[in-house]
Design a protein around this motif. Structure first.
Motif, PDB file in Angstrom:
ATOM      1  N   PHE A 101      52.961  34.051  39.864  1.00 37.44           N
ATOM      2  CA  PHE A 101      52.221  34.768  40.908  1.00 37.44           C
ATOM      3  C   PHE A 101      52.058  33.946  42.184  1.00 37.44           C
ATOM      4  O   PHE A 101      51.490  34.428  43.177  1.00 37.44           O
ATOM      5  CB  PHE A 101      50.826  35.168  40.390  1.00 37.44           C
ATOM      6  CG  PHE A 101      50.865  36.191  39.294  1.00 37.44           C
ATOM      7  CD1 PHE A 101      51.240  37.497  39.555  1.00 37.44           C
ATOM      8  CD2 PHE A 101      50.535  35.832  37.993  1.00 37.44           C
ATOM      9  CE1 PHE A 101      51.268  38.440  38.531  1.00 37.44           C
ATOM     10  CE2 PHE A 101      50.567  36.774  36.975  1.00 37.44           C
ATOM     11  CZ  PHE A 101      50.934  38.075  37.243  1.00 37.44           C
ATOM     12  N   ASN A 102      52.525  32.673  42.103  1.00 37.02           N
ATOM     13  CA  ASN A 102      52.343  31.770  43.226  1.00 37.02           C
ATOM     14  C   ASN A 102      50.871  31.682  43.619  1.00 37.02           C
ATOM     15  O   ASN A 102      50.505  31.664  44.790  1.00 37.02           O
ATOM     16  CB  ASN A 102      53.193  32.225  44.429  1.00 37.02           C
ATOM     17  CG  ASN A 102      53.329  31.117  45.465  1.00 37.02           C
ATOM     18  OD1 ASN A 102      53.225  29.927  45.140  1.00 37.02           O
ATOM     19  ND2 ASN A 102      53.532  31.497  46.722  1.00 37.02           N
ATOM     20  N   ASP A 103      50.029  31.651  42.588  1.00 35.75           N
ATOM     21  CA  ASP A 103      48.574  31.614  42.799  1.00 35.75           C
ATOM     22  C   ASP A 103      47.966  30.776  41.660  1.00 35.75           C
ATOM     23  O   ASP A 103      47.491  31.308  40.663  1.00 35.75           O
ATOM     24  CB  ASP A 103      47.996  33.024  42.805  1.00 35.75           C
ATOM     25  CG  ASP A 103      46.529  33.036  43.243  1.00 35.75           C
ATOM     26  OD1 ASP A 103      45.924  31.942  43.341  1.00 35.75           O
ATOM     27  OD2 ASP A 103      45.991  34.142  43.455  1.00 35.75           O
ATOM     28  N   TYR A 104      47.975  29.464  41.815  1.00 37.82           N
ATOM     29  CA  TYR A 104      47.503  28.578  40.760  1.00 37.82           C
ATOM     30  C   TYR A 104      45.984  28.660  40.530  1.00 37.82           C
ATOM     31  O   TYR A 104      45.542  28.585  39.379  1.00 37.82           O
ATOM     32  CB  TYR A 104      47.929  27.138  41.048  1.00 37.82           C
ATOM     33  CG  TYR A 104      49.413  26.918  40.820  1.00 37.82           C
ATOM     34  CD1 TYR A 104      49.901  26.666  39.559  1.00 37.82           C
ATOM     35  CD2 TYR A 104      50.309  26.985  41.890  1.00 37.82           C
ATOM     36  CE1 TYR A 104      51.272  26.475  39.348  1.00 37.82           C
ATOM     37  CE2 TYR A 104      51.673  26.799  41.683  1.00 37.82           C
ATOM     38  CZ  TYR A 104      52.152  26.551  40.412  1.00 37.82           C
ATOM     39  OH  TYR A 104      53.497  26.384  40.196  1.00 37.82           O
ATOM     40  N   PRO A 105      45.154  28.814  41.585  1.00 38.71           N
ATOM     41  CA  PRO A 105      43.720  28.977  41.326  1.00 38.71           C
ATOM     42  C   PRO A 105      43.416  30.198  40.459  1.00 38.71           C
ATOM     43  O   PRO A 105      42.589  30.118  39.536  1.00 38.71           O
ATOM     44  CB  PRO A 105      43.125  29.131  42.725  1.00 38.71           C
ATOM     45  CG  PRO A 105      44.079  28.408  43.597  1.00 38.71           C
ATOM     46  CD  PRO A 105      45.427  28.681  43.027  1.00 38.71           C
ATOM     47  N   TYR A 106      44.106  31.304  40.736  1.00 40.89           N
ATOM     48  CA  TYR A 106      43.885  32.505  39.918  1.00 40.89           C
ATOM     49  C   TYR A 106      44.362  32.262  38.480  1.00 40.89           C
ATOM     50  O   TYR A 106      43.688  32.638  37.511  1.00 40.89           O
ATOM     51  CB  TYR A 106      44.627  33.706  40.503  1.00 40.89           C
ATOM     52  CG  TYR A 106      44.766  34.850  39.522  1.00 40.89           C
ATOM     53  CD1 TYR A 106      43.664  35.640  39.200  1.00 40.89           C
ATOM     54  CD2 TYR A 106      45.986  35.103  38.884  1.00 40.89           C
ATOM     55  CE1 TYR A 106      43.781  36.666  38.270  1.00 40.89           C
ATOM     56  CE2 TYR A 106      46.109  36.114  37.957  1.00 40.89           C
ATOM     57  CZ  TYR A 106      45.003  36.894  37.656  1.00 40.89           C
ATOM     58  OH  TYR A 106      45.110  37.904  36.737  1.00 40.89           O
ATOM     59  N   ALA A 107      45.527  31.624  38.333  1.00 37.95           N
ATOM     60  CA  ALA A 107      46.051  31.356  36.997  1.00 37.95           C
ATOM     61  C   ALA A 107      45.112  30.454  36.203  1.00 37.95           C
ATOM     62  O   ALA A 107      44.907  30.653  34.999  1.00 37.95           O
ATOM     63  CB  ALA A 107      47.431  30.707  37.101  1.00 37.95           C
ATOM     64  N   PHE A 108      44.526  29.469  36.876  1.00 41.25           N
ATOM     65  CA  PHE A 108      43.597  28.573  36.189  1.00 41.25           C
ATOM     66  C   PHE A 108      42.360  29.321  35.712  1.00 41.25           C
ATOM     67  O   PHE A 108      41.933  29.192  34.560  1.00 41.25           O
ATOM     68  CB  PHE A 108      43.199  27.423  37.113  1.00 41.25           C
ATOM     69  CG  PHE A 108      42.240  26.448  36.479  1.00 41.25           C
ATOM     70  CD1 PHE A 108      42.701  25.468  35.609  1.00 41.25           C
ATOM     71  CD2 PHE A 108      40.878  26.524  36.741  1.00 41.25           C
ATOM     72  CE1 PHE A 108      41.819  24.575  35.020  1.00 41.25           C
ATOM     73  CE2 PHE A 108      39.995  25.639  36.147  1.00 41.25           C
ATOM     74  CZ  PHE A 108      40.462  24.655  35.286  1.00 41.25           C
ATOM     75  N   LYS A 109      41.752  30.129  36.596  1.00 39.53           N
ATOM     76  CA  LYS A 109      40.526  30.850  36.233  1.00 39.53           C
ATOM     77  C   LYS A 109      40.791  31.894  35.150  1.00 39.53           C
ATOM     78  O   LYS A 109      40.003  32.038  34.209  1.00 39.53           O
ATOM     79  CB  LYS A 109      39.927  31.492  37.476  1.00 39.53           C
ATOM     80  CG  LYS A 109      39.293  30.492  38.428  1.00 39.53           C
ATOM     81  CD  LYS A 109      38.572  31.168  39.584  1.00 39.53           C
ATOM     82  CE  LYS A 109      39.569  31.811  40.550  1.00 39.53           C
ATOM     83  NZ  LYS A 109      38.857  32.381  41.725  1.00 39.53           N
ATOM     84  N   SER A 110      41.909  32.612  35.283  1.00 44.74           N
ATOM     85  CA  SER A 110      42.191  33.653  34.286  1.00 44.74           C
ATOM     86  C   SER A 110      42.496  33.035  32.917  1.00 44.74           C
ATOM     87  O   SER A 110      42.075  33.568  31.884  1.00 44.74           O
ATOM     88  CB  SER A 110      43.371  34.515  34.743  1.00 44.74           C
ATOM     89  OG  SER A 110      44.550  33.745  34.862  1.00 44.74           O
ATOM     90  N   ASN A 111      43.205  31.925  32.893  1.00 45.07           N
ATOM     91  CA  ASN A 111      43.482  31.265  31.621  1.00 45.07           C
ATOM     92  C   ASN A 111      42.232  30.634  31.024  1.00 45.07           C
ATOM     93  O   ASN A 111      42.089  30.561  29.800  1.00 45.07           O
ATOM     94  CB  ASN A 111      44.564  30.192  31.808  1.00 45.07           C
ATOM     95  CG  ASN A 111      45.965  30.765  31.713  1.00 45.07           C
ATOM     96  OD1 ASN A 111      46.478  31.047  30.641  1.00 45.07           O
ATOM     97  ND2 ASN A 111      46.580  30.976  32.871  1.00 45.07           N
ATOM     98  N   LEU A 112      41.337  30.175  31.893  1.00 46.40           N
ATOM     99  CA  LEU A 112      40.077  29.624  31.406  1.00 46.40           C
ATOM    100  C   LEU A 112      39.282  30.691  30.671  1.00 46.40           C
ATOM    101  O   LEU A 112      38.722  30.447  29.587  1.00 46.40           O
ATOM    102  CB  LEU A 112      39.268  29.061  32.580  1.00 46.40           C
ATOM    103  CG  LEU A 112      38.143  28.077  32.225  1.00 46.40           C
ATOM    104  CD1 LEU A 112      38.695  26.859  31.507  1.00 46.40           C
ATOM    105  CD2 LEU A 112      37.393  27.685  33.487  1.00 46.40           C
ATOM    106  N   ILE A 113      39.230  31.881  31.235  1.00 47.49           N
ATOM    107  CA  ILE A 113      38.553  32.998  30.574  1.00 47.49           C
ATOM    108  C   ILE A 113      39.286  33.380  29.289  1.00 47.49           C
ATOM    109  O   ILE A 113      38.679  33.571  28.226  1.00 47.49           O
ATOM    110  CB  ILE A 113      38.456  34.210  31.524  1.00 47.49           C
ATOM    111  CG1 ILE A 113      37.515  33.896  32.682  1.00 47.49           C
ATOM    112  CG2 ILE A 113      37.985  35.453  30.775  1.00 47.49           C
ATOM    113  CD1 ILE A 113      37.465  34.979  33.747  1.00 47.49           C
TER     114      ILE A 113
END
Length: 350
Positions: free
Chosen positions: A35-47
């Motif tokens: 998605f070329n969006d690492y902050p989103y990937a980090f938060k979504s994977n954290l959840i």
């Protein structure tokens, strides 16, 4: 009551942490790049991981032992679906309040909570992680259990084999002491010689072969010859012939594996037999099979009430443990000769 198997938490905690840490990192990098969006990937994977990890261990240590192993499959399926629905509620709420009001940014359009496609997608994703993590854990557990069972079988084999060997030794000494007792009643001058030879035999049994799996065949033959010398002191007319081939020099065998056969020849061949003849042949066949044959003549007697000894029985048990079915032990009578033939695989000294 039917025993219920349990899945034990027997893999080290650090291995669990490594697994989830590596999996989280790979998943984060994969979706971040996608998605070329690492902050989103980090938060979504954290959840995602904060919810799916408890689900995995709930399944492994609660649901599987209590329901699957007890064959309560319908109840297991129901509770698993309830758990997935709870995960769906929590994931949707956390995504909505922490990340974005768009609860499924990966989709082509905006979805709202409780839409069937969203529910199915979330549940399939959770089941994928659940199946993958559970498969890894159960496979490692199975491998550990297989190794533990192998080690247990090996220990049981050693204990049983040692038990049979320990039975052979008292059995032999019991027979020899009977011989010594018979000679002492006659005030025979042979008693000192018997005691010396018996001492040599005891040294071999108690020290030379103790704790060894195989011994040189030639040493075993020496042991048999010493035993024969003792028996010759008891029998007035006995003729023993031993034929050995030169190819047996480097062959090793389980200790005390032949002595019961020799004992049997003296015990049953010597009954009412004033001219006992025993012949032992030992050779190697095709460089892979050791052939040990012992023949003794006998006299048929109607008063033969001798008990069946434990020597041959224990020898068969030991052979079965050591060689499984890869051996041959045959007994037959030909004219007035009793013949025992043992064939075992050859082992050479390193």
């Amino acid at each position: 009551m039917k025993e219920i198997k349990k899945v034990k938490f027997d893999i080290k905690l650090q291995n669990h942490l490594w697994f989830w840490g590596v999996y989280f990192t790979l998943n984060f990098l994969r979706w971040g790049a996608y998605f070329n969006d690492y902050p989103y990937a980090f938060k979504s994977n954290l959840i995602e991981f904060s919810l799916v990890i408890p689900l995995v261990y709930l399944n492994l240590f609660v649901l599987v032992p209590r329901y699957v192993l007890k064959q309560k499959y319908i109840l297991y399926t129901f509770l698993l679906l309830v758990s997935l629905f709870v995960i769906y509620l929590l994931k949707t709420a956390l995504t909505y309040y922490i990340i974005s009001e768009n609860i499924w940014p990966e989709a082509n359009r905006e979805y709202h909570p409780f839409e069937i496609n969203h529910i199915v997608a979330v549940c399939i994703g959770e089941l994928y992680v659940l199946a993958m993590a559970s498969s890894v854990y159960l496979t490692l557990t199975w491998l550990r259990e297989r190794e533990r069972n192998r080690s247990l079988r090996e220990n049981q084999f050693k204990i049983k084999l040692k038990y049979l060997e320990n039975q052979i030794q008292p059995h032999f000494f019991f027979n020899t002491l009977n011989n010594l007792y018979a000679l002492s009643l006659e005030s025979s001058k042979k008693v000192p010689d018997v005691i010396i030879k018996l001492s040599n035999l005891m040294e071999y049994v108690l020290y030379d072969v103790k704790g060894t799996k195989f011994v040189p065949l030639l040493k075993e033959i020496d042991y048999i010859q010493n035993y024969i010398e003792i028996e010759k002191l008891r029998f007035e007319n006995v003729e023993v012939t031993i034929n050995l081939e030169s190819t047996i020099e480097d062959v090793v065998v389980p200790p005390l594996i032949f002595i019961s056969l020799v004992e049997n020849a003296f015990k049953h061949g010597g009954l009412n037999n004033k001219n006992l003849k025993i012949k032992i042949n030992c050779r190697v066949l095709d460089n892979k099979t050791l052939d040990f044959e012992i023949l003794n003549n006998f006299v048929i007697s109607q008063n033969d009430n001798s008990k069946k000894g434990i020597g041959l029985v224990n020898t068969k048990k030991r052979l079965k443990l050591i060689y499984k079915n890869n051996f041959s032990l045959k007994q037959k009578t030909k004219l007035n000769f009793y013949i025992i033939r043992l064939q075992i695989p050859t082992h050479n000294e390193d």
